[in-house]
Scaffold this active site. Structure first.
Site, PDB file in Angstrom:
ATOM      1  N   SER A   1       0.911  -1.299   0.149  1.00 21.60           N
ATOM      2  CA  SER A   1      -0.129   0.098   0.039  1.00 21.60           C
ATOM      3  C   SER A   1       1.019   1.207  -0.120  1.00 21.60           C
ATOM      4  O   SER A   1       1.997   1.104   0.521  1.00 21.60           O
ATOM      5  CB  SER A   1      -0.935   0.099   1.290  1.00 21.60           C
ATOM      6  OG  SER A   1      -1.544   1.316   1.465  1.00 21.60           O
TER       7      SER A   1
ATOM      8  N   TYR B   1      -2.134   5.711  -4.517  1.00 19.80           N
ATOM      9  CA  TYR B   1      -3.511   6.319  -4.614  1.00 19.80           C
ATOM     10  C   TYR B   1      -3.412   7.820  -5.214  1.00 19.80           C
ATOM     11  O   TYR B   1      -2.112   8.127  -5.570  1.00 19.80           O
ATOM     12  CB  TYR B   1      -3.767   6.906  -3.057  1.00 19.80           C
ATOM     13  CG  TYR B   1      -4.586   5.653  -2.281  1.00 19.80           C
ATOM     14  CD1 TYR B   1      -5.714   5.212  -2.634  1.00 19.80           C
ATOM     15  CD2 TYR B   1      -4.048   5.321  -0.938  1.00 19.80           C
ATOM     16  CE1 TYR B   1      -6.520   4.521  -1.874  1.00 19.80           C
ATOM     17  CE2 TYR B   1      -4.760   4.523  -0.228  1.00 19.80           C
ATOM     18  CZ  TYR B   1      -5.931   3.904  -0.748  1.00 19.80           C
ATOM     19  OH  TYR B   1      -6.663   3.137   0.282  1.00 19.80           O
TER      20      TYR B   1
ATOM     21  N   THR C   1      -5.027   2.829  -7.324  1.00 19.40           N
ATOM     22  CA  THR C   1      -6.723   2.504  -6.728  1.00 19.40           C
ATOM     23  C   THR C   1      -7.367   4.082  -6.861  1.00 19.40           C
ATOM     24  O   THR C   1      -6.816   5.172  -6.586  1.00 19.40           O
ATOM     25  CB  THR C   1      -6.216   2.485  -5.109  1.00 19.40           C
ATOM     26  OG1 THR C   1      -5.745   1.244  -5.167  1.00 19.40           O
ATOM     27  CG2 THR C   1      -7.841   2.146  -4.546  1.00 19.40           C
TER      28      THR C   1
ATOM     29  N   LYS D   1      -7.502  -0.240  -9.673  1.00 22.94           N
ATOM     30  CA  LYS D   1      -8.317  -1.020  -8.639  1.00 22.94           C
ATOM     31  C   LYS D   1      -9.567  -0.029  -8.108  1.00 22.94           C
ATOM     32  O   LYS D   1      -9.553   1.323  -7.912  1.00 22.94           O
ATOM     33  CB  LYS D   1      -7.535  -1.288  -7.309  1.00 22.94           C
ATOM     34  CG  LYS D   1      -8.131  -2.042  -6.247  1.00 22.94           C
ATOM     35  CD  LYS D   1      -6.931  -2.211  -5.285  1.00 22.94           C
ATOM     36  CE  LYS D   1      -7.560  -2.756  -4.059  1.00 22.94           C
ATOM     37  NZ  LYS D   1      -8.009  -1.814  -3.120  1.00 22.94           N
TER      38      LYS D   1
ATOM     39  N   HIS E   1     -13.569  -1.734  -2.419  1.00 19.76           N
ATOM     40  CA  HIS E   1     -12.629  -1.374  -1.206  1.00 19.76           C
ATOM     41  C   HIS E   1     -12.978  -2.164  -0.050  1.00 19.76           C
ATOM     42  O   HIS E   1     -12.911  -1.897   1.133  1.00 19.76           O
ATOM     43  CB  HIS E   1     -12.687   0.007  -1.122  1.00 19.76           C
ATOM     44  CG  HIS E   1     -11.381   0.537  -0.625  1.00 19.76           C
ATOM     45  ND1 HIS E   1     -10.667   1.165  -1.373  1.00 19.76           N
ATOM     46  CD2 HIS E   1     -10.726   0.669   0.586  1.00 19.76           C
ATOM     47  CE1 HIS E   1      -9.453   1.509  -0.857  1.00 19.76           C
ATOM     48  NE2 HIS E   1      -9.305   1.154   0.243  1.00 19.76           N
TER      49      HIS E   1
END
Ligand code: FMN
Length: 382
Positions: A106, A129, A155, A251, A275
């Site tokens: 992440s 992100y 994402t 994603k 999510h």
């Protein structure tokens, strides 16, 4: 306690972790309707039992994005994993590599990219992100590439953070949160020594490396809140498409039209995901959203799916609905929190065994033989 499934690991994690962490992992957005449906809708899909099909041995290995995997599973990106187990991202990456599958790191991991990649021979995947601070994004991508990472998971379902009621109640946020977290840590001494004390530093490794300053949990919440970017559109992703030379996986796709846009954009893959029910409560479960998306884009890019997968049977169900592979989130995190790398390895063994049983009894010798025919149609449509 006796462990035979991800449900057992969830209970073991609940006992070991301070409540603010357990509920951060376990919870979802608002009334947690989508969180519940992810699990229910998936487990409601009836597998079609077939017998005497001379199946013999079953091969659950496959490949995606030109990467061989021992089973069609990747560990999903999970923020703050280093808070659930000592240097948790490293432990999870080791377990995944040992079992022949990738871990996705992440953006908001505790351990920085370099620490995790240096611990394993297998290249990990990196999740990014969309953030206001484009300097951070560029820096993270450069560092990921330099570390040898080639798969980028982008994402897109977090332009704003979802409302997670549990966090305010548990002490993750809300009044007197730091004091409440400290009291909870004292009440959970095994975690407090193992992770709280010896698992330091507890900062966001990738963010600290960029900002050249330490970030603590409060910074994390503040930084995230300020940095999500709701003004983002496909056009804003173009520079990343140009910049990143490896496969790019989007994603957070839940609608066939967005899946088609991902194809037009030139994505190599998508993750059908809500999510894990942590963003917009009330949206479709992944299990229900997947068939229409597969109809729209199957063959144009690689389709991964996540949200609600708790067993090897669920993996087979997602593949039967049209996915090429899956990501698992909470299931591996519970195992990691409960028993570290050994827990994740054991969980992956359980998943593999469950997949083998499901494939043998639905008459599929290989991953390629799992199809819509692996499900009972009338029930699947209900
Ligand atoms: C505690 C937690 C943290 C997460 N952090 C991230 C993250 O940093 N980036 C991301 O793309 N998804 C994140 N997710 C979502 C997961 O990648 C995945 O989509 C989700 O967990 C799948 O649902 P499942 O937990 O039901 O398997 C997080 C999920 C959880 C439970």
């Amino acid at each position: 306690m006796i462990i035979s499934s991800s449900t057992d690991y969830r209970e073991a994690a609940r006992r070991r972790l301070p409540p603010f962490l357990f509920h951060y992992i376990d919870g979802g957005a608002n009334a947690e309707r989508t969180l519940g449906k992810n699990v229910e809708d998936l487990s409601d899909l009836a597998l079609r039992q077939r017998v005497l099909k001379s199946v013999g041995s079953v091969d659950i290995s496959t490949s995606f994005f030109d990467e061989k995997v021992s089973m069609p599973v990747a560990l999903a990106p999970v923020g703050l994993t280093g808070m659930y187990a000592r240097r948790g991202e490293v432990q999870a990456a080791r377990a995944a590599a040992k079992k022949g599958i990738p871990l996705t790191l992440s953006t908001v991991s505790v351990c920085p990219i370099e620490e995790v990649q240096a611990a394993v021979d297998r290249p990990i995947w990196f999740q990014l992100y969309v953030l206001r601070d484009r300097g951070f994004m560029k820096n993270a991508l450069e560092r990921a590439w330099a570390a040898g990472i080639r798969k980028l998971v982008f994402t897109v379902d977090m332009p704003v953070p979802g409302s997670r009621y549990r966090d305010a109640h548990s002490g993750m946020s809300g009044p007197n949160a730091p004091l409440r977290r400290m009291i909870q840590a004292v009440m959970h001494p095994t975690w407090a020594f193992d992770v709280g004390l010896f698992g330091r530093p507890h900062d966001l490794g990738n963010v600290s490396a960029y900002r050249q300053q330490k970030t603590n949990l409060a910074d994390y919440v503040g930084w995230l809140g300020q940095n999500f970017d709701p003004s983002i559109g496909w056009q804003d992703l173009e520079w990343i498409r140009d910049f990143w030379k490896g496969p790019m996986i989007i994603k957070g796709i839940l609608d066939p039209d967005d899946a088609r846009d991902a194809v037009r954009f030139g994505a190599d893959g998508i993750v059908v995901s809500n999510h894990g029910g942590r963003q917009l409560d009330g949206v479709l479960s992944s299990a229900k959203a997947l068939p229409a998306i597969a109809d729209a884009v199957k063959g144009d890019l690689t389709i991964l799916a996540d949200s609600g997968i708790r067993s090897g049977l669920d993996v087979v169900r997602m593949l039967a609905q049209g996915a090429d592979g899956v990501m698992i989130g909470r299931a591996f995190v519970y195992a990691l929190a409960a028993a570290g790398a050994a827990g994740v390895e054991n969980l992956l063994d359980l998943f593999a065994k469950e997949m083998q049983v499901a494939m043998t009894l639905t008459g599929a010798r290989s991953i390629a033989e799992i199809s819509a025919d692996s499900l009972v149609k009338a029930v699947a449509a209900a």
